[in-house]
Design a protein around this motif. Structure first.
Motif, mmCIF file in Angstrom:
data_model
loop_
_atom_site.group_PDB
_atom_site.id
_atom_site.type_symbol
_atom_site.label_atom_id
_atom_site.label_comp_id
_atom_site.label_asym_id
_atom_site.label_seq_id
_atom_site.Cartn_x
_atom_site.Cartn_y
_atom_site.Cartn_z
ATOM 1 N N ASP A 165 0.052 -17.989 -16.044
ATOM 2 C CA ASP A 165 0.338 -17.402 -17.357
ATOM 3 C C ASP A 165 0.131 -16.067 -17.724
ATOM 4 O O ASP A 165 -1.002 -15.561 -17.955
ATOM 5 C CB ASP A 165 -0.708 -18.276 -18.397
ATOM 6 C CG ASP A 165 -0.173 -17.999 -20.044
ATOM 7 O OD1 ASP A 165 0.555 -17.021 -20.041
ATOM 8 O OD2 ASP A 165 -0.242 -18.788 -20.820
ATOM 9 N N PRO A 166 1.109 -15.213 -17.511
ATOM 10 C CA PRO A 166 0.780 -13.735 -17.397
ATOM 11 C C PRO A 166 0.522 -13.294 -18.914
ATOM 12 O O PRO A 166 0.318 -12.095 -19.082
ATOM 13 C CB PRO A 166 2.390 -12.837 -16.925
ATOM 14 C CG PRO A 166 2.953 -14.293 -16.265
ATOM 15 C CD PRO A 166 2.424 -15.608 -16.998
ATOM 16 N N ARG A 167 0.682 -14.149 -19.691
ATOM 17 C CA ARG A 167 0.222 -13.607 -21.266
ATOM 18 C C ARG A 167 -1.183 -13.213 -21.149
ATOM 19 O O ARG A 167 -1.313 -12.830 -22.320
ATOM 20 C CB ARG A 167 0.704 -14.754 -22.135
ATOM 21 C CG ARG A 167 2.436 -14.975 -22.274
ATOM 22 C CD ARG A 167 2.452 -15.871 -23.107
ATOM 23 N NE ARG A 167 1.690 -17.267 -22.910
ATOM 24 C CZ ARG A 167 1.467 -18.311 -23.624
ATOM 25 N NH1 ARG A 167 1.995 -18.693 -24.807
ATOM 26 N NH2 ARG A 167 0.826 -19.441 -23.243
ATOM 27 N N ILE A 168 -1.898 -13.904 -20.464
ATOM 28 C CA ILE A 168 -3.340 -13.665 -20.427
ATOM 29 C C ILE A 168 -3.594 -12.616 -19.742
ATOM 30 O O ILE A 168 -3.597 -12.355 -18.612
ATOM 31 C CB ILE A 168 -4.110 -14.776 -19.389
ATOM 32 C CG1 ILE A 168 -3.866 -16.351 -20.282
ATOM 33 C CG2 ILE A 168 -5.530 -14.651 -19.447
ATOM 34 C CD1 ILE A 168 -4.133 -17.427 -19.403
ATOM 35 N N LYS A 169 -3.928 -11.551 -20.659
ATOM 36 C CA LYS A 169 -4.206 -10.065 -20.058
ATOM 37 C C LYS A 169 -5.304 -9.857 -19.157
ATOM 38 O O LYS A 169 -5.417 -8.761 -18.519
ATOM 39 C CB LYS A 169 -4.020 -9.021 -21.226
ATOM 40 C CG LYS A 169 -2.418 -9.155 -21.648
ATOM 41 C CD LYS A 169 -1.442 -8.808 -20.807
ATOM 42 C CE LYS A 169 -0.198 -8.701 -21.162
ATOM 43 N NZ LYS A 169 0.507 -9.840 -21.879
ATOM 44 N N ALA A 170 -6.505 -10.603 -19.516
ATOM 45 C CA ALA A 170 -7.827 -10.411 -18.848
ATOM 46 C C ALA A 170 -8.318 -11.585 -18.960
ATOM 47 O O ALA A 170 -8.590 -12.298 -19.888
ATOM 48 C CB ALA A 170 -8.823 -9.300 -19.764
ATOM 49 N N THR A 171 -9.279 -12.029 -17.901
ATOM 50 C CA THR A 171 -9.941 -13.244 -17.548
ATOM 51 C C THR A 171 -11.108 -12.852 -17.109
ATOM 52 O O THR A 171 -11.477 -12.359 -16.085
ATOM 53 C CB THR A 171 -9.028 -13.972 -16.655
ATOM 54 O OG1 THR A 171 -7.625 -14.332 -17.072
ATOM 55 C CG2 THR A 171 -9.802 -15.385 -16.282
ATOM 56 N N VAL A 172 -12.145 -13.666 -17.744
ATOM 57 C CA VAL A 172 -13.556 -13.757 -17.322
ATOM 58 C C VAL A 172 -13.886 -15.123 -16.675
ATOM 59 O O VAL A 172 -13.845 -16.087 -17.479
ATOM 60 C CB VAL A 172 -14.463 -13.381 -18.269
ATOM 61 C CG1 VAL A 172 -16.079 -13.557 -17.872
ATOM 62 C CG2 VAL A 172 -14.305 -11.901 -18.613
ATOM 63 N N ALA A 173 -14.373 -15.329 -15.427
ATOM 64 C CA ALA A 173 -14.881 -16.630 -15.011
ATOM 65 C C ALA A 173 -16.404 -16.296 -14.900
ATOM 66 O O ALA A 173 -16.927 -15.438 -13.980
ATOM 67 C CB ALA A 173 -14.317 -16.784 -13.683
ATOM 68 N N SER A 174 -17.230 -17.124 -15.585
ATOM 69 C CA SER A 174 -18.522 -16.715 -15.565
ATOM 70 C C SER A 174 -19.360 -18.187 -14.957
ATOM 71 O O SER A 174 -19.042 -19.302 -15.262
ATOM 72 C CB SER A 174 -19.072 -16.749 -17.101
ATOM 73 O OG SER A 174 -20.379 -16.743 -17.270
ATOM 74 N N THR A 175 -20.283 -17.771 -13.925
ATOM 75 C CA THR A 175 -20.969 -18.722 -13.276
ATOM 76 C C THR A 175 -20.080 -20.046 -12.962
ATOM 77 O O THR A 175 -20.487 -21.111 -13.236
ATOM 78 C CB THR A 175 -22.357 -19.352 -14.319
ATOM 79 O OG1 THR A 175 -23.049 -20.170 -13.286
ATOM 80 C CG2 THR A 175 -21.952 -20.037 -15.356
#
Length: 324
Positions: free
Chosen positions: A147-157
């Motif tokens: 989904d390129p609409r998601i401009k920034a992603t954080v994956a935590s733990t």
């Protein structure tokens, strides 16, 4: 489009105190499978104009009243409109049968959250990011790949739930082990069909053995104590349907992580048993807008709710940089 009528708790029943810096309300939205999801929306007080927005979910087996809500509320204090949502089949969200996990549907849940945020009058649809915690960190990376609409992603733990189900902790399972696990799980399908109900796999243990592995002690300290217990949390209670593991064993979710063009921040505790999931996921990512952050001294659940350990200044900087 049909939306299920959900019963939502209006009183504050979170594992963290309510902030006086944000407005809070319950909202619902639906995914493309027709499942209605429940969420808490947090909005900075006195906010004006169109805001950057963030959708938060996780950990795997938790509810929005736990870690996800804490992240969402704190990021709203920092100027973002946020939602923390319950995944399909869990918490206050809809979907039958209950307590099913699906790598496909749960990845879709993130994109459905983007759908919802994109049509809010006070959200800029070009400035939407997501945060996935624990097992939903892997789902978040999968969603960002799709989904390129998601401009920034954080994956935590983060956990890669497909990897841990297929290979076990620290990749200890062999092909023969997987075959035996599949035999047992498919036999359980027959029992479930006969019984007209689904066997639960069990949440975190109620009584902690002295010789329990550290990761079990770590989870117990969060899910089974006043710190993080919640009555709707699967990990705090009966757990997922046992047969949910089948979907994850056969469908690696990070296959296209290397094709993510937008920004990704992967962060993990230095002493977390699960650190290898983040380090290996990061190796798949391409581009100079990807970052791996290892937090000194932190264990897996420190990044659930330890506000003095979770690097919220870094998260704020990351989203302000890339939600432009």
């Amino acid at each position: 489009m049909f939306e299920e009528k959900l019963t939502l708790t209006e009183n504050w029943d979170k594992t963290f105190p309510k902030s006086d810096k944000v407005n809070h309300r319950k909202v619902t939205f639906h995914n493309r499978y027709g499942i209605t999801l429940a969420a808490d929306l947090y909005e900075p007080k006195d906010a004006e104009g169109k805001l950057s927005a963030i959708a938060v979910c996780g950990p795997f087996g938790a509810v929005k009243e736990q870690s996800a809500g804490l992240y969402a509320q704190i990021m709203a204090e920092r100027g973002f409109l946020t939602i923390a949502f319950d995944p399909s089949f869990t918490g206050e969200s809809g979907g039958q049968p209950r307590y099913v996990a699906s790598p496909d549907i749960n990845t879709e849940d993130f994109s459905a959250a983007v759908d919802f945020l994109s049509v809010q009058e006070n959200v800029d649809p070009e400035k939407i990011g997501i945060i996935g915690i624990c097992g939903w960190g892997g789902m978040a990376i999968n969603a960002a790949a799709n989904d390129p609409r998601i401009k920034a992603t954080v994956a935590s733990t983060m956990y890669d739930m497909t990897r841990v189900n297929a290979y076990g902790y620290f990749d200890a399972m062999s092909a023969d082990d997987r075959y035996e696990a599949r035999k047992a799980l498919n036999a359980q399908r027959i029992e479930d069909y006969k019984n007209g109900s689904y066997q639960l796999g069990g949440g975190v243990v109620d009584s902690l053995p002295e010789d329990a592995p550290f990761y079990v002690k770590d989870y117990y300290d969060y899910y089974k104590t006043q710190r993080g217990y919640h009555e709707r949390s699967l990990n705090s209670n009966g757990g997922w349907n046992t047969t949910s593991a089948l979907s994850f064993m056969n469908m690696p979710i990070l296959a296209y992580a290397g094709e993510i063009r937008n920004a990704v921040l992967v962060m993990h505790g230095e002493k977390a048993h699960s650190r290898y999931f983040s380090e290996d996921a990061f190796k798949k990512l391409q581009g100079d807008n990807k970052e791996l952050l290892i937090i000194p001294g932190a264990v897996h659940t420190d990044l659930y709710d330890r506000a003095d350990v979770i690097p919220f200044d870094k998260l704020t900087e990351f989203f302000k940089t890339y939600l432009v």
